[in-house]
Design a protein around this motif. Sequence first.
Motif, PDB file in Angstrom:
ATOM      1  N   GLY A  68      58.110  52.729  38.736  1.00 55.47           N
ATOM      2  CA  GLY A  68      59.393  52.087  38.976  1.00 55.47           C
ATOM      3  C   GLY A  68      59.384  51.329  40.295  1.00 55.47           C
ATOM      4  N   HIS A  69      58.937  52.016  41.380  1.00 55.49           N
ATOM      5  CA  HIS A  69      58.840  51.356  42.680  1.00 55.49           C
ATOM      6  C   HIS A  69      57.880  50.161  42.608  1.00 55.49           C
ATOM      7  CE1 HIS A  69      61.155  54.424  44.646  1.00 55.49           C
ATOM      8  NE2 HIS A  69      60.263  55.376  44.424  1.00 55.49           N
ATOM      9  N   PHE A  70      56.713  50.395  42.014  1.00 56.07           N
ATOM     10  CA  PHE A  70      55.664  49.375  41.964  1.00 56.07           C
ATOM     11  C   PHE A  70      56.130  48.139  41.189  1.00 56.07           C
ATOM     12  CE2 PHE A  70      51.896  47.570  39.848  1.00 56.07           C
ATOM     13  CZ  PHE A  70      51.086  47.302  40.946  1.00 56.07           C
ATOM     14  N   SER A  71      56.719  48.361  40.040  1.00 55.45           N
ATOM     15  CA  SER A  71      57.148  47.241  39.194  1.00 55.45           C
ATOM     16  C   SER A  71      58.264  46.443  39.870  1.00 55.45           C
ATOM     17  CB  SER A  71      57.624  47.753  37.837  1.00 55.45           C
ATOM     18  OG  SER A  71      56.598  48.454  37.174  1.00 55.45           O
ATOM     19  N   ALA A  72      59.213  47.155  40.502  1.00 56.39           N
ATOM     20  CA  ALA A  72      60.314  46.464  41.167  1.00 56.39           C
ATOM     21  C   ALA A  72      59.798  45.586  42.302  1.00 56.39           C
ATOM     22  CB  ALA A  72      61.328  47.472  41.695  1.00 56.39           C
ATOM     23  N   ALA A  73      58.769  46.077  43.007  1.00 59.91           N
ATOM     24  CA  ALA A  73      58.191  45.275  44.085  1.00 59.91           C
ATOM     25  C   ALA A  73      57.433  44.080  43.532  1.00 59.91           C
ATOM     26  CB  ALA A  73      57.266  46.148  44.940  1.00 59.91           C
ATOM     27  N   ARG A  74      56.593  44.313  42.531  1.00 57.53           N
ATOM     28  CA  ARG A  74      55.781  43.231  41.978  1.00 57.53           C
ATOM     29  C   ARG A  74      56.641  42.144  41.328  1.00 57.53           C
ATOM     30  NH1 ARG A  74      50.283  43.545  41.118  1.00 57.53           N
ATOM     31  NH2 ARG A  74      49.352  44.156  43.098  1.00 57.53           N
ATOM     32  N   LEU A  75      57.708  42.549  40.631  1.00 55.22           N
ATOM     33  CA  LEU A  75      58.575  41.557  39.991  1.00 55.22           C
ATOM     34  C   LEU A  75      59.253  40.657  41.019  1.00 55.22           C
ATOM     35  CD1 LEU A  75      60.205  43.716  37.163  1.00 55.22           C
ATOM     36  CD2 LEU A  75      58.598  41.815  36.872  1.00 55.22           C
ATOM     37  N   GLN A  76      59.417  41.162  42.239  1.00 53.12           N
ATOM     38  CA  GLN A  76      60.003  40.358  43.308  1.00 53.12           C
ATOM     39  C   GLN A  76      58.932  39.722  44.190  1.00 53.12           C
ATOM     40  OE1 GLN A  76      63.927  42.056  44.940  1.00 53.12           O
ATOM     41  NE2 GLN A  76      62.757  43.897  44.469  1.00 53.12           N
ATOM     42  N   LYS A  77      57.652  39.850  43.757  1.00 46.62           N
ATOM     43  CA  LYS A  77      56.511  39.284  44.490  1.00 46.62           C
ATOM     44  C   LYS A  77      56.371  39.855  45.894  1.00 46.62           C
ATOM     45  CE  LYS A  77      56.750  34.919  41.889  1.00 46.62           C
ATOM     46  NZ  LYS A  77      55.933  35.486  40.827  1.00 46.62           N
ATOM     47  N   ILE A  78      56.728  41.131  46.047  1.00 44.90           N
ATOM     48  CA  ILE A  78      56.560  41.838  47.318  1.00 44.90           C
ATOM     49  C   ILE A  78      55.159  42.434  47.352  1.00 44.90           C
ATOM     50  CG2 ILE A  78      57.360  43.803  48.692  1.00 44.90           C
ATOM     51  CD1 ILE A  78      60.163  43.283  47.563  1.00 44.90           C
ATOM     52  N   HIS A  79      54.489  42.343  48.472  1.00 50.24           N
ATOM     53  CA  HIS A  79      53.126  42.845  48.600  1.00 50.24           C
ATOM     54  C   HIS A  79      53.082  44.372  48.455  1.00 50.24           C
ATOM     55  CE1 HIS A  79      51.632  38.951  49.761  1.00 50.24           C
ATOM     56  NE2 HIS A  79      52.427  38.880  50.830  1.00 50.24           N
ATOM     57  N   VAL A  80      52.142  44.849  47.638  1.00 48.49           N
ATOM     58  CA  VAL A  80      51.877  46.289  47.487  1.00 48.49           C
ATOM     59  C   VAL A  80      50.376  46.485  47.645  1.00 48.49           C
ATOM     60  CG1 VAL A  80      52.053  48.307  45.992  1.00 48.49           C
ATOM     61  CG2 VAL A  80      53.789  46.513  45.857  1.00 48.49           C
ATOM     62  N   ASN A  81      49.968  47.377  48.554  1.00 45.62           N
ATOM     63  CA  ASN A  81      48.526  47.550  48.753  1.00 45.62           C
ATOM     64  C   ASN A  81      47.975  48.879  48.251  1.00 45.62           C
ATOM     65  OD1 ASN A  81      49.702  49.143  50.721  1.00 45.62           O
ATOM     66  ND2 ASN A  81      48.264  48.576  52.336  1.00 45.62           N
ATOM     67  N   ARG A  82      48.856  49.828  47.871  1.00 42.79           N
ATOM     68  CA  ARG A  82      48.352  51.105  47.353  1.00 42.79           C
ATOM     69  C   ARG A  82      49.283  51.641  46.261  1.00 42.79           C
ATOM     70  NH1 ARG A  82      46.859  51.566  52.732  1.00 42.79           N
ATOM     71  NH2 ARG A  82      44.620  51.957  53.040  1.00 42.79           N
ATOM     72  N   PHE A  83      48.646  52.170  45.223  1.00 43.96           N
ATOM     73  CA  PHE A  83      49.372  52.881  44.165  1.00 43.96           C
ATOM     74  C   PHE A  83      48.572  54.148  43.889  1.00 43.96           C
ATOM     75  CE2 PHE A  83      50.282  54.112  39.830  1.00 43.96           C
ATOM     76  CZ  PHE A  83      51.654  53.938  39.729  1.00 43.96           C
ATOM     77  N   SER A  84      49.130  55.289  44.286  1.00 42.24           N
ATOM     78  CA  SER A  84      48.383  56.550  44.199  1.00 42.24           C
ATOM     79  C   SER A  84      49.153  57.585  43.397  1.00 42.24           C
ATOM     80  CB  SER A  84      48.101  57.095  45.602  1.00 42.24           C
ATOM     81  OG  SER A  84      47.404  58.322  45.549  1.00 42.24           O
ATOM     82  N   ILE A  85      48.434  58.246  42.507  1.00 40.42           N
ATOM     83  CA  ILE A  85      48.991  59.379  41.766  1.00 40.42           C
ATOM     84  C   ILE A  85      48.339  60.633  42.307  1.00 40.42           C
ATOM     85  CG2 ILE A  85      49.272  60.483  39.523  1.00 40.42           C
ATOM     86  CD1 ILE A  85      50.866  57.884  39.971  1.00 40.42           C
ATOM     87  N   GLY A  86      49.144  61.517  42.880  1.00 40.37           N
ATOM     88  CA  GLY A  86      48.620  62.738  43.462  1.00 40.37           C
ATOM     89  C   GLY A  86      48.376  62.599  44.952  1.00 40.37           C
ATOM     90  N   PHE A  87      47.994  63.729  45.552  1.00 39.86           N
ATOM     91  CA  PHE A  87      47.672  63.777  46.967  1.00 39.86           C
ATOM     92  C   PHE A  87      46.315  64.435  47.142  1.00 39.86           C
ATOM     93  CE2 PHE A  87      52.373  63.796  46.966  1.00 39.86           C
ATOM     94  CZ  PHE A  87      52.584  62.688  47.773  1.00 39.86           C
ATOM     95  N   GLY A  88      45.782  64.342  48.349  1.00 38.20           N
ATOM     96  CA  GLY A  88      44.514  65.000  48.631  1.00 38.20           C
ATOM     97  C   GLY A  88      43.325  64.094  48.372  1.00 38.20           C
ATOM     98  N   PRO A  89      42.154  64.696  48.141  1.00 34.73           N
ATOM     99  CA  PRO A  89      40.920  63.927  47.955  1.00 34.73           C
ATOM    100  C   PRO A  89      41.007  62.980  46.759  1.00 34.73           C
ATOM    101  CG  PRO A  89      40.436  66.259  48.291  1.00 34.73           C
ATOM    102  CD  PRO A  89      41.910  66.150  48.117  1.00 34.73           C
ATOM    103  N   THR A  90      40.393  61.805  46.905  1.00 33.08           N
ATOM    104  CA  THR A  90      40.401  60.807  45.836  1.00 33.08           C
ATOM    105  C   THR A  90      39.396  61.167  44.757  1.00 33.08           C
ATOM    106  OG1 THR A  90      41.023  59.088  47.409  1.00 33.08           O
ATOM    107  CG2 THR A  90      40.102  58.372  45.315  1.00 33.08           C
ATOM    108  N   LEU A  91      39.848  61.199  43.504  1.00 29.71           N
ATOM    109  CA  LEU A  91      38.964  61.447  42.368  1.00 29.71           C
ATOM    110  C   LEU A  91      38.475  60.138  41.748  1.00 29.71           C
ATOM    111  CD1 LEU A  91      40.915  64.355  40.603  1.00 29.71           C
ATOM    112  CD2 LEU A  91      39.058  64.524  42.275  1.00 29.71           C
ATOM    113  N   LEU A  92      39.402  59.212  41.559  1.00 30.92           N
ATOM    114  CA  LEU A  92      39.079  57.907  40.990  1.00 30.92           C
ATOM    115  C   LEU A  92      39.773  56.835  41.824  1.00 30.92           C
ATOM    116  CD1 LEU A  92      39.626  58.664  37.179  1.00 30.92           C
ATOM    117  CD2 LEU A  92      37.427  58.458  38.341  1.00 30.92           C
ATOM    118  N   LYS A  93      39.105  55.687  41.964  1.00 35.18           N
ATOM    119  CA  LYS A  93      39.693  54.621  42.755  1.00 35.18           C
ATOM    120  C   LYS A  93      39.256  53.272  42.193  1.00 35.18           C
ATOM    121  CE  LYS A  93      38.185  53.949  46.953  1.00 35.18           C
ATOM    122  NZ  LYS A  93      37.960  54.106  48.407  1.00 35.18           N
TER     123      LYS A  93
END
Length: 363
Positions: free
Chosen positions: A20-45
Amino acid sequence: MSVLAAIAVLALLIVVHELGHFSAARLQKIHVNRFSIGFGPTLLKYQGKETEYAVRAFPLGGYVGFPDDDPDSDIPPEDPDLLRNRPVFDRAIVISAGVIANLIFAYFLLVVQAGTVGFQDIDYQPGVRIPEVLTVVDSPAAQAGMQSGDIVLGINGQVLPSGQAALEQLREEIQNAANTALDLQIKRGEDELSLTVTPDADSDGQGRIGVMLAPNGEIVRNRAGNPVAALQAGSREFQRLASLTVQGFGQLIFNFSETAQQVAGPVAIVAVGADLAKDDLSNLFQFGSLISINLAIINILPLPALDGGQLAFLLVEGIRGKPLPMRLQENIMQTGLVLLLGLGVFLIVRDTVNLAFFQNLIR
């Protein structure tokens, strides 16, 4: 498998919120540099053209990152498409979009349930069912010979009606008959019999016989016959769940000392979801809807580190004509984050200790 299903539902709801946050930003052409699901060590990137997408080890959380305060960002500070440089209304849309996404998704789940497996309902029949009889020695019901599964059809010659009214009538008769014999007409299987039970008096002087009471009836599923009916049924169920959730939060706020123990963390929520999935996987529809509504309401509360707290800052900015000092905002948000993390850790530890299998380990 039921535990994994419950965890998957929670992770999906977090994805929906962050989308929801990501789409609302992108639809308004606002810069987004990270989209993360979960916390802690990165499993997939995966590094996209502008945004880094990541899945981390602990799935019960997530965040959307903006380059506004990223020292490594090569975007000029005066760029009009940075979130902080957008008007208050644009930022409010981005911040509130997660809550809106959760509410829409909750309604979507309920509509799908209405059109596929349907909602559970009870086909009420006369009498009151006894799911359980306490087996303690001094239980009046046990002494009278009552058994789990019995159906109370009448009391003192009065026939009990169907539904919740029958349950309330029987409970009232028992509470008002402390130390007074009651004649119960019981159905046990295909047989009908009469039992006499004398309620004990509790500390308040009300009668009790040591049983659980439940309406008598069979569980049925009502499935919508067409898409319009599914939308209507989903809407009614959404209103019911939302109303119950708001009432629950109201009781928590105004009767905190009595309801604080009912606050559940991720472990308890997963345990409840697993129990529901074990009985019937279709229960996950309503489980997911209820948790999604709860996430929406929690996040909209005007508390630091939540979406509602950021909206409160925007409201103050709109009234003042300028934002609060950044240092003050950061201190408030950091304090709120520490308190929320502390509460989260406490709930996780408490709920883990209270799990049945953990209790068995320490006995």
